[in-house]
Write an enzyme that holds these catalytic residues in place. Structure first.
Site, PDB file in Angstrom:
ATOM      1  N   GLU A  59      18.655 -36.960  -0.941  1.00 31.80           N
ATOM      2  CA  GLU A  59      18.745 -36.932  -2.523  1.00 31.80           C
ATOM      3  C   GLU A  59      18.822 -38.526  -2.940  1.00 31.80           C
ATOM      4  OE1 GLU A  59      19.893 -34.891  -0.844  1.00 31.80           O
ATOM      5  OE2 GLU A  59      20.662 -33.061  -1.744  1.00 31.80           O
ATOM      6  N   CYS A  97      24.810 -32.170  -2.191  1.00 36.14           N
ATOM      7  CA  CYS A  97      26.211 -32.514  -2.355  1.00 36.14           C
ATOM      8  C   CYS A  97      26.659 -32.761  -3.544  1.00 36.14           C
ATOM      9  CB  CYS A  97      26.807 -33.291  -1.193  1.00 36.14           C
ATOM     10  SG  CYS A  97      26.547 -34.959  -1.290  1.00 36.14           S
TER      11      CYS A  97
END
Length: 146
Positions: A59, A97
């Site tokens: 990401e 995360c």
């Protein structure tokens, strides 16, 4: 709001990006695709390092690429992750995360969509601000009125 065709394109690109993963330690390959308000899409993959803290998630890899190309607003992100050589019935949803959630927050549009999937057809949709990172701290919290 993005349509079904664009959602599936993002998921397909995230799956493709995961195949470029450098993950010799965890063998967990992650790919991400970010749609920006310009209409451009940027992909990224996780890159591990022998010094574990030196790695980067898919990401953030995609986000850094987008920002380095002048993008500042993300409309959607698709994320795919799986263990190397995992069978279709062994796939799981790979959520971002905590660090990635906060990093994406910096550039997330008001209604940014998060797609987390195991295939182009099997993915779940979430509102970034309401479901992935509610009550977050962002750039507007640092603006001081004088």
């Amino acid at each position: 709001m993005i349509d079904l065709e664009k959602e599936q394109e993002l998921m397909s690109l995230a799956i493709g990006a995961s195949q470029k993963s450098y993950s010799p330690y965890s063998n967990f390959q992650v790919g991400a695709a970010i749609l920006c308000d310009s209409g451009k899409i940027f992909t990224g993959t996780n890159v591990e390092n022998a010094s574990y803290g030196g790695g980067i998630c898919a990401e953030r890899s995609a986000a850094v690429t987008a920002v380095s190309q002048g993008e500042r607003k993300f409309l959607a992100v698709a994320i795919f992750g799986s263990f190397k050589d995992a069978k279709e019935d062994g796939l799981q949803y790979a959520f971002p995360c905590g660090i990635c959630r906060q990093f994406l927050r910096e550039f997330a549009s008001k209604d940014m969509l998060v797609l987390v999937g195991t295939s182009v057809e099997d993915y779940k949709k979430f509102s970034f601000h309401d479901e992935i990172l509610p009550h977050s701290f962002g750039p507007e919290d640092l603006k001081v009125e004088v």
